[in-house]
Scaffold this motif. Structure first.
Motif, mmCIF file in Angstrom:
data_model
loop_
_atom_site.group_PDB
_atom_site.id
_atom_site.type_symbol
_atom_site.label_atom_id
_atom_site.label_comp_id
_atom_site.label_asym_id
_atom_site.label_seq_id
_atom_site.Cartn_x
_atom_site.Cartn_y
_atom_site.Cartn_z
ATOM 1 N N UNK A 86 0.846 -1.185 0.000
ATOM 2 C CA UNK A 86 0.000 0.000 0.000
ATOM 3 C C UNK A 86 0.884 1.239 0.000
ATOM 4 N N UNK A 87 0.278 2.337 -0.430
ATOM 5 C CA UNK A 87 1.010 3.587 -0.610
ATOM 6 C C UNK A 87 1.035 4.389 0.690
ATOM 7 N N UNK A 113 5.078 8.986 -1.765
ATOM 8 C CA UNK A 113 6.499 8.828 -2.051
ATOM 9 C C UNK A 113 7.041 7.439 -1.742
ATOM 10 N N UNK A 114 6.204 6.551 -1.234
ATOM 11 C CA UNK A 114 6.703 5.192 -0.979
ATOM 12 C C UNK A 114 5.559 4.191 -1.077
ATOM 13 N N UNK A 115 5.891 3.019 -1.530
ATOM 14 C CA UNK A 115 4.995 1.873 -1.519
ATOM 15 C C UNK A 115 5.544 0.887 -0.496
ATOM 16 N N UNK A 153 -3.917 0.527 7.366
ATOM 17 C CA UNK A 153 -3.415 1.725 6.710
ATOM 18 C C UNK A 153 -3.040 1.401 5.270
ATOM 19 N N UNK A 154 -4.037 1.202 4.458
ATOM 20 C CA UNK A 154 -3.777 0.707 3.110
ATOM 21 C C UNK A 154 -3.443 1.808 2.124
ATOM 22 N N UNK A 155 -3.625 3.047 2.556
ATOM 23 C CA UNK A 155 -3.136 4.149 1.750
ATOM 24 C C UNK A 155 -4.056 4.566 0.626
ATOM 25 N N UNK A 156 -4.431 3.673 -0.210
ATOM 26 C CA UNK A 156 -5.251 4.030 -1.347
ATOM 27 C C UNK A 156 -4.421 4.549 -2.495
ATOM 28 N N UNK A 157 -4.962 5.491 -3.253
ATOM 29 C CA UNK A 157 -4.279 5.945 -4.461
ATOM 30 C C UNK A 157 -3.115 6.853 -4.124
ATOM 31 N N UNK A 158 -2.176 6.912 -5.035
ATOM 32 C CA UNK A 158 -1.043 7.816 -4.889
ATOM 33 C C UNK A 158 -1.517 9.262 -4.905
ATOM 34 N N UNK A 159 -0.935 10.054 -4.007
ATOM 35 C CA UNK A 159 -1.104 11.486 -4.140
ATOM 36 C C UNK A 159 -0.001 11.998 -5.056
ATOM 37 N N UNK A 193 3.206 13.415 -5.904
ATOM 38 C CA UNK A 193 4.423 13.622 -5.133
ATOM 39 C C UNK A 193 5.141 14.914 -5.462
ATOM 40 N N UNK A 194 4.664 15.639 -6.449
ATOM 41 C CA UNK A 194 5.341 16.889 -6.804
ATOM 42 C C UNK A 194 4.804 18.071 -6.018
ATOM 43 N N UNK A 225 9.500 0.783 -1.375
ATOM 44 C CA UNK A 225 10.000 1.267 -2.659
ATOM 45 C C UNK A 225 9.737 2.772 -2.684
ATOM 46 N N UNK A 226 10.804 3.550 -2.598
ATOM 47 C CA UNK A 226 10.657 4.989 -2.391
ATOM 48 C C UNK A 226 11.007 5.778 -3.644
ATOM 49 N N UNK A 227 10.258 6.862 -3.845
ATOM 50 C CA UNK A 227 10.581 7.819 -4.905
ATOM 51 C C UNK A 227 11.463 8.915 -4.330
#
Lengths: 218, 218
Positions: free
Chosen positions: A80-81, A86-88, B14-20, B22-23, B110-112
């Protein structure tokens, strides 16, 4: 079938002392390699499958299940994000087991690469805890294991090639060979157990049937 | 001094859901950088020390002690030779803390990479466990922390540059910014805690005094 070499005390008293000569394999003659039998796992490292050599298998969660966990960022894992995108997070990839009053210990191993053909002459197990290895660079390493239970015979021992980005966690009691780094010195993060006292937590056995060989091409 | 944004439940919910996106940093104007004030930590990344920017410090065990452990193969660590001379074990480098019935969890992030200048606007803490980060490649990353206790003000927040081969373990309750990867996407091994139920284990606060800035040179 096996001869118990020693039962080591836990790391609090296992200080090791001086380096032994890492070039001495001490396991009899090197088997001849039949070029026709060479086969590659990673496309660049041919392996043999003569009777006293181990077949090197690809590391998958399914194949490794009898021995423990594969630590990898697989879509099959719960992920999960987090961190504002910024991280998975690939969550809870290893069953850390610190039985009977133990606690989790995080260590680093600085490993020297093995020379091949490599004689597999000993295996070890930890009866009180799991042990995980993750390389701190995207490099492969070899994982030699046998199922928990009776000391391993030649039929029960298997070898997996952990690819870049794959780690392993040996379940409590899984027989395994000491770390086999490839190609160059490398660092590994290790997650295992320490107990409240210096109890025995490592059993090492010699393979009474003689060495199994790991062979890589040049 | 701070506004509590939210108390998150543990990772099991805390599954997060969709990416926000990151910019989007969303923290007001970027401060001007005075070239005369630029200074480098790693010899190639100049940093500023204007009042609302964070000084980036070298990561040492001594400097980081108020916040937790540095995970590194240092001669200062207890280390000893194992595996017939093929490995040196740097032993017990992080105090893994899983209070109140929790257990150790091993995950991969896995981080950006972040973009700079980077606005530090939020900090978080885990009241029930420690959290360790080790990069799975020999790359640097940034560590922004404040001591356990009251929510952090601008004077208490510090930033360290974890060099290649260095990881960190935040002690339970240490305020910290989410992971800050540099330069390229990267994988990190994370060791933290899960509890027997989905209890609250993460508190996140906004910095009421406004953003602190992290600036890197080009």
């Amino acid at each position: 079938m096996v001869r118990v070499l020693r039962r080591r005390q836990s790391a609090c008293s296992n200080h090791g002392g001086t380096h032994q000569n890492p070039l001495v394999q001490g396991a009899g003659p090197v088997p001849e390699v039949n070029n026709a039998e060479r086969q590659g796992i990673d496309g660049r490292e041919p392996m043999t499958t003569t009777p006293n050599t181990l077949t090197i298998e690809a590391l998958t969660a399914e194949a490794f299940r009898p021995f423990g966990d594969v630590i990898e960022a697989s879509d099959a894992a719960h992920h999960f994000t987090i961190n504002q995108g910024f991280a998975e997070r690939y969550h809870d990839l290893a069953q850390v087991d610190t039985a009977e009053g133990g606690h989790t210990v995080v260590s680093l191993f600085k490993a020297l690469p093995r020379r091949f053909p490599l004689a597999i002459t000993v295996m070890e197990r930890h009866l009180l805890g799991s042990q995980a290895f993750v390389a701190l660079a995207p490099v492969p390493f070899l994982v030699v294991v046998a199922p928990p239970g009776d000391a391993p015979g030649p039929q029960g021992i298997r070898c997996f090639l952990a690819g870049p980005g794959q780690g392993v966690n040996y379940a409590r009691g899984t027989w395994h060979h000491p770390l086999i780094a490839l190609d160059a010195p490398g660092d590994f993060l290790v997650i295992d157990r320490a107990g409240p006292a210096c109890e025995v937590d490592c059993e090492e056995v010699a393979l009474a049937h003689g060495a199994l060989w790991l062979v890589r091409g040049r």
